[in-house]
Design a protein around this motif. Structure first.
Motif, PDB file in Angstrom:
ATOM      1  N   TYR A 611       0.817  -1.224   0.000  1.00 34.70           N
ATOM      2  CA  TYR A 611       0.000   0.000   0.000  1.00 34.70           C
ATOM      3  C   TYR A 611       0.851   1.277   0.000  1.00 34.70           C
ATOM      4  N   SER A 612       2.029   1.205  -0.613  1.00 43.36           N
ATOM      5  CA  SER A 612       2.912   2.387  -0.655  1.00 43.36           C
ATOM      6  C   SER A 612       2.725   3.210  -1.927  1.00 43.36           C
ATOM      7  N   GLN A 613       2.085   2.617  -2.926  1.00 41.70           N
ATOM      8  CA  GLN A 613       1.905   3.310  -4.209  1.00 41.70           C
ATOM      9  C   GLN A 613       0.443   3.201  -4.627  1.00 41.70           C
ATOM     10  N   GLY A 614       0.000   4.179  -5.401  1.00 42.85           N
ATOM     11  CA  GLY A 614      -1.363   4.157  -5.889  1.00 42.85           C
ATOM     12  C   GLY A 614      -1.467   4.795  -7.258  1.00 42.85           C
ATOM     13  N   ARG A 615      -2.626   4.647  -7.852  1.00 42.34           N
ATOM     14  CA  ARG A 615      -2.861   5.217  -9.176  1.00 42.34           C
ATOM     15  C   ARG A 615      -4.273   5.796  -9.233  1.00 42.34           C
ATOM     16  N   ILE A 616      -4.399   6.827 -10.007  1.00 47.68           N
ATOM     17  CA  ILE A 616      -5.708   7.363 -10.373  1.00 47.68           C
ATOM     18  C   ILE A 616      -5.789   7.272 -11.888  1.00 47.68           C
ATOM     19  N   ASN A 617      -6.665   6.429 -12.370  1.00 46.39           N
ATOM     20  CA  ASN A 617      -6.825   6.258 -13.811  1.00 46.39           C
ATOM     21  C   ASN A 617      -7.919   7.193 -14.312  1.00 46.39           C
ATOM     22  N   LEU A 618      -7.593   7.994 -15.312  1.00 45.74           N
ATOM     23  CA  LEU A 618      -8.564   8.889 -15.932  1.00 45.74           C
ATOM     24  C   LEU A 618      -8.912   8.346 -17.310  1.00 45.74           C
ATOM     25  N   ARG A 619     -10.170   8.014 -17.509  1.00 48.05           N
ATOM     26  CA  ARG A 619     -10.639   7.617 -18.837  1.00 48.05           C
ATOM     27  C   ARG A 619     -11.217   8.853 -19.497  1.00 48.05           C
ATOM     28  N   MET A 620     -10.684   9.159 -20.686  1.00 45.58           N
ATOM     29  CA  MET A 620     -10.972  10.447 -21.303  1.00 45.58           C
ATOM     30  C   MET A 620     -11.369  10.290 -22.760  1.00 45.58           C
ATOM     31  N   VAL A 621     -12.138  11.249 -23.240  1.00 45.44           N
ATOM     32  CA  VAL A 621     -12.458  11.322 -24.662  1.00 45.44           C
ATOM     33  C   VAL A 621     -11.181  11.688 -25.410  1.00 45.44           C
ATOM     34  N   ASN A 622     -10.962  11.053 -26.543  1.00 50.13           N
ATOM     35  CA  ASN A 622      -9.743  11.284 -27.319  1.00 50.13           C
ATOM     36  C   ASN A 622      -9.543  12.769 -27.597  1.00 50.13           C
ATOM     37  N   GLY A 623      -8.373  13.261 -27.251  1.00 48.27           N
ATOM     38  CA  GLY A 623      -8.032  14.655 -27.491  1.00 48.27           C
ATOM     39  C   GLY A 623      -6.627  14.760 -28.052  1.00 48.27           C
ATOM     40  N   GLY A 624      -6.376  15.790 -28.806  1.00 45.88           N
ATOM     41  CA  GLY A 624      -5.054  15.997 -29.381  1.00 45.88           C
ATOM     42  C   GLY A 624      -4.124  16.684 -28.400  1.00 45.88           C
ATOM     43  N   SER A 625      -2.870  16.847 -28.818  1.00 45.32           N
ATOM     44  CA  SER A 625      -1.870  17.446 -27.942  1.00 45.32           C
ATOM     45  C   SER A 625      -2.179  18.909 -27.660  1.00 45.32           C
ATOM     46  N   ASP A 626      -2.960  19.558 -28.533  1.00 45.73           N
ATOM     47  CA  ASP A 626      -3.344  20.945 -28.290  1.00 45.73           C
ATOM     48  C   ASP A 626      -4.146  21.053 -26.992  1.00 45.73           C
ATOM     49  N   PHE A 627      -5.039  20.085 -26.736  1.00 47.19           N
ATOM     50  CA  PHE A 627      -5.795  20.064 -25.482  1.00 47.19           C
ATOM     51  C   PHE A 627      -4.933  19.591 -24.324  1.00 47.19           C
ATOM     52  N   TYR A 628      -4.191  18.511 -24.523  1.00 48.07           N
ATOM     53  CA  TYR A 628      -3.443  17.931 -23.418  1.00 48.07           C
ATOM     54  C   TYR A 628      -2.302  18.834 -22.952  1.00 48.07           C
ATOM     55  N   SER A 629      -1.782  19.683 -23.840  1.00 43.16           N
ATOM     56  CA  SER A 629      -0.713  20.596 -23.429  1.00 43.16           C
ATOM     57  C   SER A 629      -1.204  21.571 -22.365  1.00 43.16           C
ATOM     58  N   GLN A 630      -2.504  21.814 -22.317  1.00 39.08           N
ATOM     59  CA  GLN A 630      -3.085  22.658 -21.276  1.00 39.08           C
ATOM     60  C   GLN A 630      -3.577  21.816 -20.098  1.00 39.08           C
ATOM     61  N   PHE A 631      -4.138  20.648 -20.413  1.00 41.31           N
ATOM     62  CA  PHE A 631      -4.749  19.833 -19.359  1.00 41.31           C
ATOM     63  C   PHE A 631      -3.713  19.224 -18.427  1.00 41.31           C
ATOM     64  N   LEU A 632      -2.636  18.666 -18.973  1.00 45.06           N
ATOM     65  CA  LEU A 632      -1.681  17.951 -18.132  1.00 45.06           C
ATOM     66  C   LEU A 632      -1.034  18.844 -17.076  1.00 45.06           C
ATOM     67  N   PRO A 633      -0.548  20.034 -17.416  1.00 48.03           N
ATOM     68  CA  PRO A 633       0.012  20.886 -16.351  1.00 48.03           C
ATOM     69  C   PRO A 633      -1.026  21.234 -15.287  1.00 48.03           C
ATOM     70  N   GLU A 634      -2.277  21.474 -15.722  1.00 53.12           N
ATOM     71  CA  GLU A 634      -3.316  21.807 -14.761  1.00 53.12           C
ATOM     72  C   GLU A 634      -3.643  20.621 -13.857  1.00 53.12           C
TER      73      GLU A 634
END
Length: 838
Positions: A611-634
């Protein structure tokens, strides 16, 4: 003209005679070398996996491998299906699903050496884990099992069980009950071939200013083997085999009569590339050979001039591909681009030699004299032109993306092989069968269509050089407007053109189910039982809820939080108000203990035993890098903020973003900045070559202006047309400038010689150069444009755009070399009669 130039020209003038005298041993050496090199072609290794783009010591890859080592391979096929009667819980739909599930389970559980050996588990409505309480214990049963509901009331109860479950809606069944899914896990990419200590220091990967990667720190020694964690890379053929084997099962009429299937996932994409796009490239390559045969016939009207150039480039391709196979340099689909490059560049060298030979035969020289004079004039420019093209390709080896480096390296080798065959083999082939009879004088004549085109160009250069430059200046300014509108956007799904079933499958999953993209938030506390801390799970819960609330693209989240909430609810008679996290640590630990006892396998997918590590899996609608370049830092910023209060309790906490989306974004960022650097290096290196070639700063800089014009107009066109920069279109700049400079070198080399011989008569030198090399430049540009434009018909949007834009660039480069360059020469008064001041 200095002694070095004289010696070089004399060497090439004597080369045909030298080869002619020694043909009895030169031919066997050439043939045996080609046979040996080509024999390596079957050893080619194709790899289209995301991991293949990363260097072996890349921290992003290390992090992803650490994640896989903790939570197992994430390579799965999501087999979505639509009930043809509109209800996946109807009797017919459930019957077909049960039969399919059972057949897949039998194939997976039966030892085999076929593709099904890579499948490890199948999950569907039939066997999905459904929690129930038995007193103070939790029991996990199959949701449907092998006894299907026998009446409408039973099916409705099942529907409610699914729709009220936290995980099933949008994952195993759509909320409108029209779609369902089977999840087939595989071991692809999960075969561990090396172990190592845990990797740290990736927390600032996704900042607003870019994706600067920290050098990883290593924790204290662990029980894993020394060295970084590594997994066996998967070849495209393995993906294709798995995809085809699965298709042979679900495409059976017994299942198709009730269900319509739409498989998605990385294995599906790789199978599509292997089974559809690569054969398309092979067909287009064959069609391109046919087109070039026809064009060469129309241009030269000689079978020798048709067959020999095509033979040269085909043999160069076999030898280059075989060399890659022998060296075991892994390749992606860019290998096909390399083949087209070898074909068009090798053909350009051959056309220059053949055009020069015919020009001198028409000027009255006999066969040996025409061949010697042609090689004297054409040989050095061919070497310099191929060198500059190779330099443009070599600049790609600086990109920290493995497959682009491999492409640049193999392209350099292919261009070199094509050059050697053009300069050595082609003169010997012309000796065997010349385009015109060797013992007959050839009347002075010029070829029709191309020469009429050149006749139209000549007055513009001679009488209106300033207006010509003004026109090019206006076009450049207009193109710069489009240049500012270019955006970097990479989307693996969007590389497939509309109309292909695989793309439709991804769209259906995005619209009807839980999305086709997946992002992982990886939490490493470096402290046992950290995931049993209520405050830790509460922070995870806040992150998940906020991301879903702020971003519609986040369809579903999954972590240990849902397990704890749902288990607590089930233990409390299923009452809705108990779907929450227990606030007491002992209660939480007891709930997790009970869940682990009922379904340890599902728990291991979310948290390891300590129980030292965990994950949060996000299932998302397909998006291009234009969207993810803003989403990932946020997303990273939000997660860090929610866990900031726990930093004192868990000082070693590391929060990382990983998974396919994160790897893609890291790769896109490197493509963008590294391509700028590589293009700058290519431009600077080629400029230096031009300076050294003409021994003048002014001449060298003027010579580069026409080569920037096709790059500017091409990227301007991309901006106006809305074509994004991605992994395929980003290589246009070094490819274009590497090829475009070839004609500049041929023209200026001939012009310099003519200007010196004509004592500075620029008009006659320009006309002579246009008539001697203008034909070959026009021929090669036409062939290059046709060669690249043939890629338009590919089902791959990136490579199709690369082909069409490169074809446009070849046309722009030809106009720049035939109009802009001579106009610059005249306006700048470059007559080479005296040393040009620096």
């Amino acid at each position: 003209m200095n002694a070095t130039n004289h010696r070089t020209q004399n060497f090439f003038a004597q080369l045909p005679g030298w080869l002619r005298q020694r043909r009895k041993w030169v031919w066997p050496v050439i043939i045996l070398s080609l046979v040996f090199l080509s024999a390596g072609a079957p050893r080619i290794k194709m790899n289209m996996s995301m991991e293949a783009n990363f260097m072996s010591d890349d921290p992003a890859l290390d992090l992803y491998n650490q994640f896989k080592a903790t939570f197992s391979s994430d390579e799965a096929i999501y087999l979505a299906y639509r009930a043809k009667d509109g209800d996946v819980l109807s009797a017919a739909s459930l019957k077909a699903l049960l039969a399919l599930h059972q057949e897949l389970s039998r194939k997976i559980s039966t030892p085999t050496e076929g593709p099904f050996k890579h499948f490890t588990e199948v999950t569907s409505l039939i066997n999905a884990s459904y929690l129930e309480s038995q007193g103070d214990l939790l029991n996990s049963r199959d949701l449907v099992g092998e006894r299907l509901p026998q009446n409408e009331a039973a099916r409705e109860r099942l529907r409610q069980e699914i729709l009220t479950h936290p995980d099933f809606p949008g994952f195993l069944m759509s909320r409108d009950s029209q779609y369902g899914a089977l999840i087939l896990k595989t071991d692809l990419g999960g075969e561990r071939i090396g172990g190592g200590p845990i990797v740290e220091g990736f927390e600032d990967s996704f900042s607003g200013s870019g994706f600067d990667l920290d050098t990883p720190d290593l924790t204290s020694p662990s029980s894993t083997p020394a060295g970084p964690i590594r997994f066996k890379e998967v070849e495209m053929g393995d993906y294709a085999d798995v995809n085809r084997a699965l298709g042979q099962v679900f495409e059976q009429p017994a299942y198709q009569s009730a269900l319509e299937f739409h498989p998605v996932g990385n294995a599906v994409l790789m199978g599509f590339f292997n089974d559809v796009l690569i054969p398309q490239l092979n067909y287009i390559f064959a069609a391109l050979i046919g087109l070039m045969l026809a064009m060469l016939w129309l241009l030269f009207r000689s079978w020798a001039a048709v067959i020999w150039p095509v033979l040269i480039v085909v043999l160069a391709n076999f030898a280059a591909v075989g060399t890659v196979g022998w060296l075991q340099i892994e390749q992606s689909m860019m290998l096909e681009v390399m083949s087209v490059l070898i074909l068009v560049i090798g053909l350009a060298n051959s056309v220059h030699i053949l055009s020069g030979y015919l020009f001198h035969r028409r000027a009255g020289l006999d066969h040996p004299g025409a061949l010697a004079e042609t090689m004297r004039r054409v040989g050095p420019p061919c070497i310099l032109a191929s060198f500059t093209t190779a330099l443009g390709m070599f600049s790609l080896t600086l990109v920290p993306v493995r497959m682009l480096r491999n492409f640049g390296l193999t392209a350099v080798g292919g261009i070199s092989i094509a050059l050697v065959l053009s300069l050595v083999m082609l003169p010997m082939l012309i000796d065997l069968w010349a385009p015109v009879k060797k013992d007959r004088a050839t009347p002075a004549s010029r070829l029709g269509l191309v020469d009429r085109f050149l006749d139209y160009m000549e007055p513009l250069v001679l009488h209106h050089p300033r207006y010509t430059l003004l026109a090019f200046g206006v076009v450049t300014l207009v193109a710069l407007g489009g240049f500012t509108q270019i955006k970097i956007d990479s989307n693996l799904l969007e590389v497939i053109k509309d109309g292909y079933p695989v793309k439709e499958g991804f769209r259906i999953v995005d619209q009807a189910m839980g999305g086709s993209d997946s992002l992982e938030i990886y939490l490493n506390f470096h402290e046992n039982d950290a995931l049993k801390d209520p405050q830790v799970l509460a922070a995870m819960d806040r992150v998940q809820r906020q991301l879903k609330a702020q971003y519609p693209q986040v369809v579903q989240t999954n972590s240990l939080v849902e397990v704890a909430k749902y288990s607590f609810q089930v233990l409390n008679e299923g009452r809705p108000e108990f779907y929450r996290l227990p606030s007491d640590q002992n209660t939480l630990a007891q709930v997790l203990f009970l869940f682990d006892g009922s379904n340890r396998e599902d728990r291991l997918e979310l948290v390891p035993d300590d129980y030292s590590q965990g994950r949060i899996n996000l299932r998302m609608v397909n998006g291009g890098s234009d969207f993810y370049s803003q989403f990932l830092p946020e997303a990273e910023k939000l997660t860090a903020l929610e866990f900031s209060a726990l930093k004192e309790r868990y000082p070693k906490l590391r929060i990382e973003l990983t998974g396919a989306v994160a790897l893609t974004m890291t790769m896109v960022d490197r493509f963008a900045w590294s391509q700028i650097k590589s293009f700058s290096l290519a431009l600077g290196s080629i400029t230096l070559v031009m300076l050294l070639l003409f021994k003048s700063l002014r001449v060298g800089l003027i010579a580069m202006i026409p080569n920037l014009f096709p790059v500017v107009t091409t990227f301007g066109l991309m901006g106006y047309m809305g074509v994004p920069l991605d992994a395929d279109t980003l290589i246009i700049a070094p490819v274009v400038i590497g090829i475009a400079v070839d004609d500049t070198i041929h023209f200026l080399s001939h012009y310099k010689r003519e200007a010196i011989e004509l004592r500075g008569d620029m008009d006659r030198a320009v006309l002579g150069s246009m008539r001697e090399v203008g034909q070959a430049m026009s021929f090669t540009s036409l062939i290059l444009a046709v060669g690249f434009s043939s890629m338009i018909f590919l089902g791959h949007t990136g490579m199709s755009a690369f082909g069409s834009l490169s074809a446009q660039a070849m046309g722009a480069a030809l106009l720049a070399d035939l109009l802009m360059l001579p106009a610059l020469v005249r306006v700048a008064n470059l007559n080479f009669q005296k040393k040009v001041s620096r």
